[in-house]
Write an enzyme that holds these catalytic residues in place. Structure first.
Site: not given
Length: 306
Positions: A63, A65, A67-68, A140, A211, A269
């Site tokens: 996805h 976001h 942090d990914h 999510h 997530d 995570h």
């Protein structure tokens, strides 16, 4: 085949955990590796590991976001500088190409290889004669996907002893019989190759989720997996917080693994509120529901065996 965890933290990096990135090494199977997510600092983590960016074949993004994905521009350009020339396929949700291409263009990044974008949706996203990768949407705040990597069954073992008992010496005939061919020997004996081959050897099944809150699609995707990689951002006492932020607890991860019939669960995570010793709480909690559970940490690897 082995999982190597480059980053196992949630949201933002901490002193103990970088943000999400997981490598699946396929050196024996393909001579390459696949990367799942690429949080900020992934290329630095890779420099401290035995992994080489030049061997990257696929990157799968769960996805969008930060942090990914925030590690992608640096890793992609460094791959060029480290001698990577083979094509690299980047799989991810709609919007990934639109997000990444302006960064590469405006920074005048030079890639010495072809970068191929593949937009994913639910269902098969990759298949060849050895592997199939399937994708399912999770639960999510934004579209988040899980990936199921299926190694196709391999041919059964040749019963060499049985062939030798018939007076068939090792050589070209062995190879033909191993392919299941019917061959005729010099004395006229007809040998059905299929009778000398054992049952197919089941391939591995690895599931890596983005997530998510606990959901039925995760259970379905992870059915009978050899290894399930599942987020465990919080412990069960913070279930309300997990629900509010569309994340999972260690209990959620364990229950998904149990319901799916997975053989092993690796939790990642992890929120920065859990320092290294405090992660034991998450592990103990998960093992009340699913005994074969582990907590990943940065630069930890997990071999995937039959």
């Amino acid at each position: 085949m082995e999982l190597y965890f480059l980053g196992t933290g949630a949201g933002m990096p901490s002193k103990e955990r970088n943000v999400t990135a997981i490598a699946l090494t396929l050196y024996d199977e393909r001579g390459t590796m696949w990367l799942f997510d690429c949080g900020e600092g992934t290329q630095h983590q890779m420099l401290r590991s035995p992994l080489k960016a030049s061997r990257l074949e696929h990157i799968y993004i769960t996805h969008l976001h930060g942090d990914h994905i925030y590690g992608l521009p640096g890793l992609l350009t460094s791959r060029s500088n480290q001698g990577g020339t083979s094509p690299l396929v980047l799989f991810g949700p709609p919007g990934l190409e639109a997000l990444l291409e302006p960064v590469l263009r405006l920074s005048q990044a030079h890639l010495s290889y072809e970068l191929i974008y593949r937009e994913v949706s639910e269902g098969p996203v990759f298949e060849d004669d050895r592997f199939e990768v399937l994708c399912a949407k999770l639960d999510h705040r934004i579209d988040s996907y899980g990936y199921r990597i299926v190694e196709k069954d391999k041919a059964g073992k040749l019963d060499a002893g049985k062939l030798k008992a018939l007076g068939i010496p090792p050589g070209p005939l062995f190879g033909r019989i191993k392919q299941g061919e019917t061959v005729t020997l010099s004395d006229g004996t007809v040998v059905d190759g299929k009778a000398f081959i054992g049952p197919p050897i089941a391939g591995h099944k690895v599931v890596i989720l983005g997530d998510t809150r606990k959901c039925e699609s995760a259970v379905a995707l992870a059915a009978d997996a050899d290894v399930l990689v599942h987020e465990a951002t919080f412990d069960g006492s913070l279930n309300d917080l997990a629900q509010a932020y569309y994340h999972s607890t260690a209990l959620d991860a364990a229950r998904t693994a149990r319901q799916a019939g997975a053989k092993a669960l690796i939790m990642t995570h992890i929120s920065s509120r859990y320092q290294e010793e405090e992660t034991r709480l998450l592990l103990e909690e998960a093992r009340t529901e699913f005994e074969q559970a582990w907590i990943a940490k940065d630069h930890w690897s997990f071999p995937i065996r039959p």
